[in-house]
Design an enzyme around this catalytic site. Structure first.
Site, PDB file in Angstrom:
ATOM      1  N   SER A 162       0.814  -1.356   0.051  1.00 57.40           N
ATOM      2  CA  SER A 162       0.044  -0.012   0.069  1.00 57.40           C
ATOM      3  C   SER A 162       0.837   1.119   0.010  1.00 57.40           C
ATOM      4  O   SER A 162       1.564   1.374  -0.862  1.00 57.40           O
ATOM      5  CB  SER A 162      -0.878  -0.013   1.253  1.00 57.40           C
ATOM      6  OG  SER A 162      -1.950   1.055   1.296  1.00 57.40           O
ATOM      7  N   THR A 163       0.994   2.112   1.135  1.00 55.22           N
ATOM      8  CA  THR A 163       1.686   3.151   1.109  1.00 55.22           C
ATOM      9  C   THR A 163       3.142   2.904   1.084  1.00 55.22           C
ATOM     10  O   THR A 163       3.516   2.033   1.591  1.00 55.22           O
ATOM     11  CB  THR A 163       1.262   4.212   2.618  1.00 55.22           C
ATOM     12  OG1 THR A 163      -0.137   4.344   2.636  1.00 55.22           O
ATOM     13  CG2 THR A 163       2.255   5.439   2.652  1.00 55.22           C
ATOM     14  N   HIS A 188      -2.582  -1.174  -3.319  1.00 56.49           N
ATOM     15  CA  HIS A 188      -3.922  -0.334  -3.051  1.00 56.49           C
ATOM     16  C   HIS A 188      -3.592   1.036  -4.056  1.00 56.49           C
ATOM     17  O   HIS A 188      -2.599   1.826  -3.822  1.00 56.49           O
ATOM     18  CB  HIS A 188      -3.865   0.261  -1.608  1.00 56.49           C
ATOM     19  CG  HIS A 188      -4.163  -0.866  -0.546  1.00 56.49           C
ATOM     20  ND1 HIS A 188      -4.010  -0.896   0.657  1.00 56.49           N
ATOM     21  CD2 HIS A 188      -4.539  -2.204  -0.896  1.00 56.49           C
ATOM     22  CE1 HIS A 188      -4.428  -1.956   1.138  1.00 56.49           C
ATOM     23  NE2 HIS A 188      -4.729  -2.905   0.297  1.00 56.49           N
ATOM     24  N   MET A 281      -0.022   1.080   5.154  1.00 55.52           N
ATOM     25  CA  MET A 281      -0.738   1.322   6.155  1.00 55.52           C
ATOM     26  C   MET A 281      -1.830   0.293   6.423  1.00 55.52           C
ATOM     27  O   MET A 281      -2.157  -0.450   5.650  1.00 55.52           O
ATOM     28  CB  MET A 281      -1.407   2.795   6.059  1.00 55.52           C
ATOM     29  CG  MET A 281      -0.790   4.013   6.169  1.00 55.52           C
ATOM     30  SD  MET A 281      -1.891   5.407   5.992  1.00 55.52           S
ATOM     31  CE  MET A 281      -0.621   6.759   5.777  1.00 55.52           C
ATOM     32  N   ASP A 284      -4.171  -4.933   5.995  1.00 51.38           N
ATOM     33  CA  ASP A 284      -4.413  -5.743   4.804  1.00 51.38           C
ATOM     34  C   ASP A 284      -3.401  -6.754   4.483  1.00 51.38           C
ATOM     35  O   ASP A 284      -2.223  -6.349   4.503  1.00 51.38           O
ATOM     36  CB  ASP A 284      -4.765  -4.808   3.684  1.00 51.38           C
ATOM     37  CG  ASP A 284      -5.668  -5.811   2.619  1.00 51.38           C
ATOM     38  OD1 ASP A 284      -6.075  -6.920   2.803  1.00 51.38           O
ATOM     39  OD2 ASP A 284      -5.382  -5.303   1.300  1.00 51.38           O
TER      40      ASP A 284
END
Length: 342
Positions: A162-163, A188, A281, A284
């Site tokens: 993600s991030t 993401h 973050m 997940d």
């Protein structure tokens, strides 16, 4: 309180973003700026904890401001980008921005409120950011890891992030030797951006990289990027491994979901897979990776020393899903070592 600075040349966007941010009891908008030069002045005066940044602005654009910021007062930056900046977002991430959000409906739109939940979750988690790793180039070492016992045959590598994921994936694929093993990535990312990101990676690696398509047969030596806004899972049909897409349900927080990708791959492949969880973050991927481990597959998480945010890898470690923790600069060699051992 998290003190935010909003940088955007549109008065409508500045007001709307301020209202959205201040709807959280944890966030105070300390000030606004209308372009990059103004943002420099406000940054020096206000010393914000986080900055939301438009890229296309007069006088000084977001890229010039980012270069100044990371050289003079490193601060977490979340790019809030219009569709016109689609391809430029990845340049901003290379310059040190930690994440981005797409403005729905264009540069100035009454639909801007649609990003409120996403914006608040990213800003409220800003204190977890390891800013020293944002925009940092990790030179792959090529060092091989000593691996725990596991399957000799790997039929799929599944990667979730993600991030901080786009630059981490770029680091991996620039140095990953070509192997006859398919790779599926759940990053993401909003719709449209995943296709652009696939094109970008395709130019940087020896692999064929493309956005995944529903019903597509998974082929060796190809990297599939899960499309933004959709759920990507794997199943088996007539002995062939295939990609399946569906629309996200209203209650699903992430699309693509790393949990759903990992869990579906574990059901189909059992021990014949490797799952890798990178920076991001939230949590997940943790439960999906646990399913991989229960099925006998191999599980690797990025080390906290290189992750921009250790949320996702840390969550997987806490539930007992991770077998090995590897810094980003050794993950490409780690994947190659696992997939080619005999």
């Amino acid at each position: 309180m998290i003190r935010a600075l909003v940088v955007d040349d549109s008065a409508f966007n500045r007001v709307t973003l301020t209202r959205m941010l201040e709807s959280s009891v944890h966030i105070d908008v300390a000030g606004v700026a209308v372009h990059g030069e103004d943002a420099i002045k406000q940054t020096l005066r206000l010393e914000p904890d986080v900055i939301t940044l438009d890229l296309e602005m007069p006088v000084m654009d977001g890229f010039a401001f980012l270069r100044w910021l990371m050289a003079n007062r490193p601060t977490p930056v979340i790019v809030v980008s219009s569709r016109a900046s689609d391809r430029s977002v990845f340049k901003a991430l290379e310059l040190g921005a930690i994440d981005f959000i797409a403005k729905p409906g264009g540069a100035v739109s009454p639909r801007l409120y649609e990003i409120q939940q996403d914006l608040l979750s990213k800003v409220e988690d800003i204190r977890s950011v390891r800013l020293e790793n944002a925009g940092r180039h990790f030179e792959p070492t090529g060092d091989r890891e000593k691996f725990l016992p596991g399957p000799l045959c790997i039929d799929l590598v599944a990667i979730g992030c993600s991030t901080g994921g786009p630059p981490a994936l770029q680091t991996i694929f620039e140095s990953l030797p070509h192997m006859e093993v398919p790779i599926v990535v759940a990053q993401h990312m909003p719709p449209v951006f995943t296709g652009i990101f696939a094109e970008r990676l395709d130019r940087l690696t020896s692999y064929v990289v493309r956005e995944a398509v529903d019903g597509e047969k998974v082929e060796s030596g190809v990297v599939y990027i899960a499309p933004g806004g959709m759920q990507t899972e794997l199943d088996s049909e007539d002995g062939a491994l295939r990609l399946r897409m569906r629309e996200r349900y209203s209650k699903e927080l992430y699309a693509p979901s790393v949990d759903k990708l990992f869990a579906s791959a574990a059901r189909v492949l059992g021990s014949r897979m490797l799952s890798v969880l990178l920076t991001g973050m939230g949590d997940d991927g943790a439960l999906g990776m646990l399913e991989v481990r229960k099925a006998g597959g191999l599980t690797v998480a990025e080390a906290p020393t290189t992750a921009i945010i250790f949320g996702m890898p840390g969550a997987a470690i806490r539930v007992g899903a991770v077998q090995q923790i590897i810094p980003l600069d050794r993950i490409a060699a780690g994947i190659a070592g696992i997939c080619t051992r005999t």
